[in-house]
Design a protein around this motif. Structure first.
Motif, PDB file in Angstrom:
ATOM      1  N   ARG A  88     -16.419  15.410   9.526  1.00  0.00           N
ATOM      2  CA  ARG A  88     -15.245  15.712   8.701  1.00  0.00           C
ATOM      3  C   ARG A  88     -14.812  14.443   7.975  1.00  0.00           C
ATOM      4  N   ASP A  89     -14.294  14.616   6.721  1.00  0.00           N
ATOM      5  CA  ASP A  89     -13.779  13.490   5.939  1.00  0.00           C
ATOM      6  C   ASP A  89     -12.272  13.697   5.728  1.00  0.00           C
ATOM      7  N   ILE A  90     -11.477  12.648   6.039  1.00  0.00           N
ATOM      8  CA  ILE A  90     -10.012  12.728   5.929  1.00  0.00           C
ATOM      9  C   ILE A  90      -9.530  11.539   5.076  1.00  0.00           C
ATOM     10  N   VAL A  91      -8.640  11.818   4.138  1.00  0.00           N
ATOM     11  CA  VAL A  91      -8.071  10.758   3.279  1.00  0.00           C
ATOM     12  C   VAL A  91      -6.568  10.689   3.555  1.00  0.00           C
ATOM     13  N   LEU A  92      -6.110   9.532   4.012  1.00  0.00           N
ATOM     14  CA  LEU A  92      -4.701   9.316   4.326  1.00  0.00           C
ATOM     15  C   LEU A  92      -4.119   8.248   3.391  1.00  0.00           C
ATOM     16  N   ASP A  93      -2.893   8.486   2.934  1.00  0.00           N
ATOM     17  CA  ASP A  93      -2.148   7.473   2.174  1.00  0.00           C
ATOM     18  C   ASP A  93      -1.140   6.822   3.107  1.00  0.00           C
ATOM     19  N   LEU A  94      -1.391   5.569   3.449  1.00  0.00           N
ATOM     20  CA  LEU A  94      -0.505   4.809   4.338  1.00  0.00           C
ATOM     21  C   LEU A  94       0.390   3.939   3.435  1.00  0.00           C
ATOM     22  N   GLU A  95       1.652   4.271   3.429  1.00  0.00           N
ATOM     23  CA  GLU A  95       2.560   3.614   2.476  1.00  0.00           C
ATOM     24  C   GLU A  95       3.484   2.624   3.203  1.00  0.00           C
ATOM     25  N   MET A  96       3.613   1.442   2.596  1.00  0.00           N
ATOM     26  CA  MET A  96       4.552   0.425   3.086  1.00  0.00           C
ATOM     27  C   MET A  96       5.676   0.296   2.063  1.00  0.00           C
ATOM     28  N   LEU A  97       6.923   0.561   2.532  1.00  0.00           N
ATOM     29  CA  LEU A  97       8.091   0.497   1.644  1.00  0.00           C
ATOM     30  C   LEU A  97       8.794  -0.857   1.843  1.00  0.00           C
ATOM     31  N   THR A  98       9.218  -1.490   0.687  1.00  0.00           N
ATOM     32  CA  THR A  98       9.898  -2.788   0.727  1.00  0.00           C
ATOM     33  C   THR A  98      11.295  -2.615   0.100  1.00  0.00           C
ATOM     34  N   ARG A  99      12.336  -3.082   0.852  1.00  0.00           N
ATOM     35  CA  ARG A  99      13.712  -2.974   0.357  1.00  0.00           C
ATOM     36  C   ARG A  99      14.441  -4.317   0.549  1.00  0.00           C
ATOM     37  N   ASN A 100      15.237  -4.645  -0.503  1.00  0.00           N
ATOM     38  CA  ASN A 100      16.078  -5.842  -0.450  1.00  0.00           C
ATOM     39  C   ASN A 100      17.452  -5.412  -0.950  1.00  0.00           C
ATOM     40  N   THR A 101      18.372  -5.191  -0.025  1.00  0.00           N
ATOM     41  CA  THR A 101      19.679  -4.668  -0.408  1.00  0.00           C
ATOM     42  C   THR A 101      20.525  -5.706  -1.119  1.00  0.00           C
ATOM     43  N   VAL A 102      20.292  -6.955  -0.845  1.00  0.00           N
ATOM     44  CA  VAL A 102      21.084  -8.007  -1.474  1.00  0.00           C
ATOM     45  C   VAL A 102      20.777  -8.060  -2.958  1.00  0.00           C
ATOM     46  N   MET A 103      19.528  -8.020  -3.277  1.00  0.00           N
ATOM     47  CA  MET A 103      19.096  -8.135  -4.649  1.00  0.00           C
ATOM     48  C   MET A 103      18.864  -6.763  -5.267  1.00  0.00           C
ATOM     49  N   ASN A 104      19.076  -5.703  -4.453  1.00  0.00           N
ATOM     50  CA  ASN A 104      18.866  -4.336  -4.915  1.00  0.00           C
ATOM     51  C   ASN A 104      17.456  -4.148  -5.507  1.00  0.00           C
ATOM     52  N   ILE A 105      16.477  -4.564  -4.662  1.00  0.00           N
ATOM     53  CA  ILE A 105      15.073  -4.438  -5.074  1.00  0.00           C
ATOM     54  C   ILE A 105      14.380  -3.515  -4.066  1.00  0.00           C
ATOM     55  N   HIS A 106      13.552  -2.625  -4.608  1.00  0.00           N
ATOM     56  CA  HIS A 106      12.756  -1.764  -3.711  1.00  0.00           C
ATOM     57  C   HIS A 106      11.402  -1.543  -4.388  1.00  0.00           C
ATOM     58  N   GLY A 107      10.400  -1.295  -3.537  1.00  0.00           N
ATOM     59  CA  GLY A 107       9.033  -1.049  -4.028  1.00  0.00           C
ATOM     60  C   GLY A 107       8.141  -0.528  -2.876  1.00  0.00           C
ATOM     61  N   SER A 108       6.876  -0.205  -3.238  1.00  0.00           N
ATOM     62  CA  SER A 108       5.944   0.311  -2.204  1.00  0.00           C
ATOM     63  C   SER A 108       4.512  -0.073  -2.538  1.00  0.00           C
ATOM     64  N   SER A 109       3.731  -0.071  -1.536  1.00  0.00           N
ATOM     65  CA  SER A 109       2.271  -0.285  -1.668  1.00  0.00           C
ATOM     66  C   SER A 109       1.566   0.776  -0.801  1.00  0.00           C
ATOM     67  N   ILE A 110       0.405   1.224  -1.241  1.00  0.00           N
ATOM     68  CA  ILE A 110      -0.333   2.290  -0.541  1.00  0.00           C
ATOM     69  C   ILE A 110      -1.745   1.809  -0.200  1.00  0.00           C
ATOM     70  N   ILE A 111      -2.092   2.102   1.014  1.00  0.00           N
ATOM     71  CA  ILE A 111      -3.514   1.965   1.411  1.00  0.00           C
ATOM     72  C   ILE A 111      -4.087   3.389   1.497  1.00  0.00           C
ATOM     73  N   ARG A 112      -5.010   3.716   0.621  1.00  0.00           N
ATOM     74  CA  ARG A 112      -5.665   5.020   0.643  1.00  0.00           C
ATOM     75  C   ARG A 112      -6.895   4.906   1.561  1.00  0.00           C
ATOM     76  N   LEU A 113      -6.651   5.395   2.773  1.00  0.00           N
ATOM     77  CA  LEU A 113      -7.665   5.236   3.835  1.00  0.00           C
ATOM     78  C   LEU A 113      -8.513   6.508   3.920  1.00  0.00           C
ATOM     79  N   THR A 114      -9.812   6.351   3.666  1.00  0.00           N
ATOM     80  CA  THR A 114     -10.764   7.464   3.821  1.00  0.00           C
ATOM     81  C   THR A 114     -11.437   7.336   5.199  1.00  0.00           C
TER      82      THR A 114
END
Length: 526
Positions: free
Chosen positions: A492-518
């Motif tokens: 069987r083949d499975i593809v997972l998106d593992l997402e890391m969320l980044t937040r900075n409340t002081v500077m009001n910055i947010h973003g994400s990065s994804i590892i697409r793991l097969t």
């Protein structure tokens, strides 16, 4: 020349009977007669009636003594079942089946002269006074009696007569010469029981056994003897009260093992595993392992027996002789890593496609088709080896608004308005998981490669985990661990998106990065 002398009868007694010889001879002297000078003849003498012995009466007409028939004169002369048989000078009591044979005998000239001398001597002797000048018969005359005996082989001898107390003498009449050298009686004489005359006038034995004249009853055997016969038991029997009783030879211990008695004989038997020797008494061990062995494989001879053994990979059947194959594969599931194949007397391990049997002949090792360049991936594709096979991953292409910045990275710049709500980077990764891998277990770790002051990080599985087989567990401020929650059966083949969320409340910055793991789930568990 001496005057002729009167002749007296001559009688002979034997232990088995009375033999009476009567000589009626015509005697003529010639030049062959020793002591006589001329031929002459004897004339019939005038006998004195007083010389008749017991059992004889004088016949004046014939001028001779004649035998008296006691069987007619004495009432009930023989007792019981015996029959009375008149004899010269007496009588005999014989069994009713007894037979009496007679024969002739020759008298030599000298014997005849001796009888004449005996007669003269009797005439010169005075006779006792009796009535009518006839001698009185002895009072102790009795019929013949018969004795018996008992032995291991009982005898059926014809009865032996006992002679009278006074021996009768047969009268003599005028002799005659036959050939110039012998004088032959003109009367027959009786042979004792068991004998009969032959052509020469001699008493010869009667073979009662050959002539069927015996009284031996089966199983007795008739054995002939001179003048009689005996009834003997055959070999293997003994006589008991005139019956043949089987001898049990097994009581004598002739056989080394078992003895079987049979009527009149016996035979020896050996126990199983032994055989009779040439003497039919002793037993020797039989080597059953020679020739046609009773064992299907290995045979070991023992004293009086044998033992069967099997080669490696076989076991004895219930008959303790036949060997059957042992199915080692059914005994344990740990013999082979993949598949156990039973073979006669052995087994072998086999591996699935994409594996080779290890040197331990039980485990399988993966064939790296990518390193061995035995794959069929197209040019530009990347060969990814997995246990038992491989995967061809095509060259990475990024979908807009993402752009390819390396062979496995796609970036969506923040300057592009549509990228503001998208993950900044998508990193493509590949891994394998063995089929039915034990769970729960950690399978993949992710972490932030750059950190910002005042920022914090969270992790999640953003797609393709509908079955809930995986869970992303944060293990530190910037790290997380992907866990397998339950076994997955491949391939069987499975593809997972593992997402890391980044937040900075002081500077009001947010973003994400994804590892697409097969994830490639293998078809085997090894």
């Amino acid at each position: 020349m001496s005057p002729p002398r009167k002749m007296s009868p001559l009688w002979m007694a034997t232990p088995l009977g009375i033999l009476l010889l009567f000589s009626l001879c015509h005697f003529s002297c010639s030049q062959h007669s020793e002591g006589l000078s001329q031929d002459f003849q004897f004339v019939q003498p005038i006998l004195n009636p007083q010389i008749c012995p017991d059992g004889y009466d004088f016949n004046p007409e014939r001028n001779q003594c004649e035998d008296r028939n006691e069987c007619e004169m004495i009432p009930d002369a023989c007792k019981g079942t015996l029959k009375c048989l008149n004899h010269f000078g007496g009588y005999m009591c014989l069994p009713r089946t007894a037979q009496l044979f007679v024969t002739t005998q020759a008298l030599t000239e000298n014997t005849f002269l001796e009888r004449v001398a005996i007669e003269r001597e009797r005439e010169a002797r005075p006779l006792p006074s009796t009535q009518a000048g006839i001698p009185q018969r002895s009072s102790n005359r009795r019929p013949a009696v018969f004795g018996g005996s008992s032995s291991s082989s009982w005898s059926t001898r014809p009865p032996t007569p006992v002679p009278s107390a006074r021996a009768p003498v047969a009268p003599l009449v005028q002799p005659h010469r036959t050939d110039g050298t012998e004088l032959v009686s003109s009367q027959q004489i009786t042979c004792r029981a068991g004998l009969s005359p032959d052509a020469t006038g001699k008493c010869v034995d009667i073979d009662e056994c050959a002539g069927g004249l015996h009284q031996c009853r089966p199983p007795h055997e008739c054995v002939n003897a001179v003048g009689s016969y005996t009834c003997q038991c055959p070999s293997g029997f003994r006589n008991y009260d005139r019956h043949c009783v089987d001898i049990n030879e097994c009581h004598f211990g002739y056989c080394s093992h078992d003895c079987v008695n049979t009527p009149g004989s016996y035979y020896c038997q050996c126990n199983l595993g032994f055989a009779l020797t040439a003497d039919n008494l002793s037993c020797v061990d039989v080597d059953e392992c020679l020739g046609n062995t009773p064992c299907s494989q290995r045979c070991f001879n023992l004293y009086g027996s044998f033992m069967c053994r099997c080669n490696s990979g076989y076991e004895l059947e219930s008959d303790q002789r036949t060997c059957r194959d042992v199915d080692e594969c059914s005994l344990s599931r740990f013999l082979c890593q993949h598949e156990c194949v039973n073979e006669p007397g052995a087994y072998r391990c086999s591996c699935p496609h994409g594996y080779l049997l290890h040197t331990d002949t039980s485990s399988c090792r993966d064939v790296n088709e990518c390193d061995d360049n035995v794959h069929n991936c197209s040019v530009g594709d990347t060969c990814f080896n997995i246990n038992g096979g491989y995967r061809c991953t095509p060259q990475l292409t990024c979908q807009a608004p993402y752009t390819l910045i390396s062979e496995n990275r796609c970036v969506c710049p923040s300057e592009i308005p549509v990228c503001q709500d998208r993950a900044y980077i998508v990193l493509h990764k590949y891994m394998q998981i063995l089929s039915e891998r034990t769970a729960p277990t950690d399978v993949f770790q992710m972490q932030a490669t750059s950190q910002y002051l005042g920022a914090y990080y969270t992790f999640r599985i953003s797609s393709s985990n509908e079955g809930g087989e995986f869970m992303l567990r944060q293990t530190g401020p910037v790290t997380a661990m992907l866990m397998l929650t339950r076994p997955i059966k491949g391939p069987r083949d499975i593809v997972l998106d593992l997402e890391m969320l980044t937040r900075n409340t002081v500077m009001n910055i947010h973003g994400s990065s994804i590892i697409r793991l097969t994830i490639f789930v293998t078809g085997n568990s090894f």
